[in-house]
Design a protein around this motif. Sequence first.
Motif, PDB file in Angstrom:
ATOM      1  N   MET A   1       0.824  -1.193   0.000  1.00 20.97           N
ATOM      2  CA  MET A   1       0.000   0.000   0.000  1.00 20.97           C
ATOM      3  C   MET A   1       0.866   1.254   0.000  1.00 20.97           C
ATOM      4  SD  MET A   1      -3.102  -1.004  -0.190  1.00 20.97           S
ATOM      5  CE  MET A   1      -4.004   0.476   0.261  1.00 20.97           C
ATOM      6  N   ASN A   2       1.948   1.228   0.775  1.00 24.45           N
ATOM      7  CA  ASN A   2       2.830   2.398   0.812  1.00 24.45           C
ATOM      8  C   ASN A   2       3.465   2.674  -0.542  1.00 24.45           C
ATOM      9  OD1 ASN A   2       2.333   2.914   3.497  1.00 24.45           O
ATOM     10  ND2 ASN A   2       4.081   1.723   4.237  1.00 24.45           N
ATOM     11  N   LYS A   3       3.838   1.597  -1.253  1.00 27.76           N
ATOM     12  CA  LYS A   3       4.445   1.798  -2.574  1.00 27.76           C
ATOM     13  C   LYS A   3       3.442   2.400  -3.549  1.00 27.76           C
ATOM     14  CE  LYS A   3       8.206  -1.559  -2.624  1.00 27.76           C
ATOM     15  NZ  LYS A   3       8.829  -2.674  -3.336  1.00 27.76           N
ATOM     16  N   LEU A   4       2.195   1.946  -3.493  1.00 28.93           N
ATOM     17  CA  LEU A   4       1.173   2.459  -4.400  1.00 28.93           C
ATOM     18  C   LEU A   4       0.883   3.935  -4.130  1.00 28.93           C
ATOM     19  CD1 LEU A   4      -1.318  -0.552  -4.383  1.00 28.93           C
ATOM     20  CD2 LEU A   4       0.193   0.122  -6.242  1.00 28.93           C
ATOM     21  N   ARG A   5       1.062   4.343  -2.877  1.00 27.00           N
ATOM     22  CA  ARG A   5       0.768   5.723  -2.485  1.00 27.00           C
ATOM     23  C   ARG A   5       1.990   6.629  -2.513  1.00 27.00           C
ATOM     24  NH1 ARG A   5      -2.515   3.554   2.776  1.00 27.00           N
ATOM     25  NH2 ARG A   5      -4.548   3.252   1.800  1.00 27.00           N
ATOM     26  N   ARG A   6       3.153   6.079  -2.828  1.00 21.84           N
ATOM     27  CA  ARG A   6       4.392   6.854  -2.747  1.00 21.84           C
ATOM     28  C   ARG A   6       4.337   8.057  -3.692  1.00 21.84           C
ATOM     29  NH1 ARG A   6       9.451   3.101  -3.153  1.00 21.84           N
ATOM     30  NH2 ARG A   6       8.541   2.377  -1.171  1.00 21.84           N
ATOM     31  N   PRO A   7       4.667   9.246  -3.207  1.00 14.64           N
ATOM     32  CA  PRO A   7       4.603  10.452  -4.052  1.00 14.64           C
ATOM     33  C   PRO A   7       5.512  10.327  -5.276  1.00 14.64           C
ATOM     34  CG  PRO A   7       4.882  11.034  -1.738  1.00 14.64           C
ATOM     35  CD  PRO A   7       5.091   9.553  -1.825  1.00 14.64           C
ATOM     36  N   GLY A   8       5.022  10.840  -6.403  1.00  8.12           N
ATOM     37  CA  GLY A   8       5.835  10.876  -7.611  1.00  8.12           C
ATOM     38  C   GLY A   8       5.900   9.574  -8.376  1.00  8.12           C
ATOM     39  N   THR A   9       5.153   8.558  -7.934  1.00 10.96           N
ATOM     40  CA  THR A   9       5.129   7.286  -8.655  1.00 10.96           C
ATOM     41  C   THR A   9       3.728   7.028  -9.190  1.00 10.96           C
ATOM     42  OG1 THR A   9       4.614   6.043  -6.653  1.00 10.96           O
ATOM     43  CG2 THR A   9       6.928   6.319  -7.188  1.00 10.96           C
ATOM     44  N   HIS A  10       3.655   6.149 -10.167  1.00  8.35           N
ATOM     45  CA  HIS A  10       2.372   5.834 -10.797  1.00  8.35           C
ATOM     46  C   HIS A  10       2.217   4.323 -10.910  1.00  8.35           C
ATOM     47  CE1 HIS A  10       2.004  10.098 -11.791  1.00  8.35           C
ATOM     48  NE2 HIS A  10       3.264  10.044 -12.203  1.00  8.35           N
ATOM     49  N   PHE A  11       2.474   3.639  -9.790  1.00  7.15           N
ATOM     50  CA  PHE A  11       2.403   2.189  -9.786  1.00  7.15           C
ATOM     51  C   PHE A  11       0.965   1.708  -9.926  1.00  7.15           C
ATOM     52  CE2 PHE A  11       6.457   2.305  -7.203  1.00  7.15           C
ATOM     53  CZ  PHE A  11       7.232   1.738  -8.197  1.00  7.15           C
ATOM     54  N   GLU A  12       0.794   0.623 -10.663  1.00 10.66           N
ATOM     55  CA  GLU A  12      -0.431  -0.157 -10.626  1.00 10.66           C
ATOM     56  C   GLU A  12      -0.100  -1.471  -9.955  1.00 10.66           C
ATOM     57  OE1 GLU A  12      -1.977  -0.552 -14.518  1.00 10.66           O
ATOM     58  OE2 GLU A  12      -2.545   1.552 -14.708  1.00 10.66           O
ATOM     59  N   LEU A  13      -1.079  -2.081  -9.306  1.00  4.66           N
ATOM     60  CA  LEU A  13      -0.822  -3.276  -8.498  1.00  4.66           C
ATOM     61  C   LEU A  13      -0.109  -4.356  -9.299  1.00  4.66           C
ATOM     62  CD1 LEU A  13      -1.254  -4.451  -5.678  1.00  4.66           C
ATOM     63  CD2 LEU A  13      -3.414  -5.406  -6.488  1.00  4.66           C
ATOM     64  N   GLY A  14      -0.570  -4.604 -10.524  1.00  6.54           N
ATOM     65  CA  GLY A  14       0.025  -5.667 -11.337  1.00  6.54           C
ATOM     66  C   GLY A  14       1.419  -5.353 -11.832  1.00  6.54           C
ATOM     67  N   ALA A  15       1.851  -4.101 -11.693  1.00  6.42           N
ATOM     68  CA  ALA A  15       3.176  -3.706 -12.175  1.00  6.42           C
ATOM     69  C   ALA A  15       4.229  -3.751 -11.076  1.00  6.42           C
ATOM     70  CB  ALA A  15       3.116  -2.305 -12.776  1.00  6.42           C
ATOM     71  N   LEU A  16       3.830  -4.040  -9.843  1.00  5.02           N
ATOM     72  CA  LEU A  16       4.805  -4.109  -8.761  1.00  5.02           C
ATOM     73  C   LEU A  16       5.705  -5.326  -8.941  1.00  5.02           C
ATOM     74  CD1 LEU A  16       2.695  -3.213  -5.592  1.00  5.02           C
ATOM     75  CD2 LEU A  16       4.296  -1.755  -6.821  1.00  5.02           C
ATOM     76  N   ASP A  17       7.002  -5.104  -8.859  1.00  5.33           N
ATOM     77  CA  ASP A  17       7.939  -6.206  -9.055  1.00  5.33           C
ATOM     78  C   ASP A  17       7.910  -7.208  -7.911  1.00  5.33           C
ATOM     79  OD1 ASP A  17       8.976  -5.388 -11.525  1.00  5.33           O
ATOM     80  OD2 ASP A  17      10.330  -3.975 -10.556  1.00  5.33           O
ATOM     81  N   ASP A  18       7.480  -6.754  -6.733  1.00  6.51           N
ATOM     82  CA  ASP A  18       7.523  -7.643  -5.570  1.00  6.51           C
ATOM     83  C   ASP A  18       6.133  -7.957  -5.030  1.00  6.51           C
ATOM     84  OD1 ASP A  18       7.031  -5.109  -4.700  1.00  6.51           O
ATOM     85  OD2 ASP A  18       8.560  -5.097  -3.133  1.00  6.51           O
ATOM     86  N   ILE A  19       5.171  -8.122  -5.939  1.00  6.64           N
ATOM     87  CA  ILE A  19       3.843  -8.563  -5.515  1.00  6.64           C
ATOM     88  C   ILE A  19       3.947  -9.962  -4.904  1.00  6.64           C
ATOM     89  CG2 ILE A  19       3.165  -9.607  -7.724  1.00  6.64           C
ATOM     90  CD1 ILE A  19       0.937  -7.414  -5.455  1.00  6.64           C
TER      91      ILE A  19
END
Length: 282
Positions: free
Chosen positions: A1-19
């Motif tokens: 959740m913190n990575k998805l909310r990190r300022p300046g990033t545009h992560f989508e859940l399926g794009a996280l390398d460490d899901i």
Amino acid sequence: MNKLRRPGTHFELGALDDIGGCRVIVDSPSQVDQVVLVLKSNLDFKGRNPEKDYIREPQKSGYRSHHLFAVVEDEGARYRVEIQVRTRLEHYWATAVEAMSEIYGHDYKSPPLPKEEESMDAERREFLKAVSALFALREGTSPVPGSEGLVANDVIRRLKSLSCLDQLMIDLRASADSVFQPDAIDDGSGGLFLLEFSRENQNLDVERFAVSELRDALRRYDSLERDIEGFTREKRNCIDGGGAYDNVVLSYAQNPEQLSVAYPNCSANVNLFTDMLKQYGI
């Protein structure tokens, strides 16, 4: 959740390398290289940036490990899985980061917030950088940023100059009060171990599964993770009715003793970390 909310990033859940993630712990940097070669020859990896070598290029925080980003297909879906390959020293350091985060209530794995720069937390982060620099010197790997050209005595002097050092070592040693007793686990054979930990009352419950029962173990692990996230909070009490579980790990080990290395919040790792620092007079 913190990575998805990190300022300046545009992560989508399926794009996280460490899901998804797993870890290999070995004795030396040369063994890290050997494991990486084997994994590269046997797995599929994402197209761009399939690895990050934080041993040859350590992070500013002092974090060192070799990461590979595999792509795994299961039932028509594609997942990214981060594989961390690190030495025991690198693992002891990472364990200390976890322990300090729990002791002081700050996430020392993440970059510091601006308000932390002038607080005691800045010194604690400097402690972690300096210890990582010592370990890098010991292993003969690339220097941690800010320690280029230093020898061990230089880093030790830097450590001893920190006003937080004495209390920090006291706190780490206190956090290592043992809650883990591998002798109590059945007949000492290996398999899959599901470890459920309650920080509130320092309870550790262990369930063992045969390797052939992997799917059962994963289902049980998923159920406990959901409980922790609050889906069924009323069900996640320890056997004796004590505090709720707030951490769960599924590990493979050849014997129960190996769990003291595999389990990141286990007291044995913190003890090994502080014992290592004793060798430097800290």
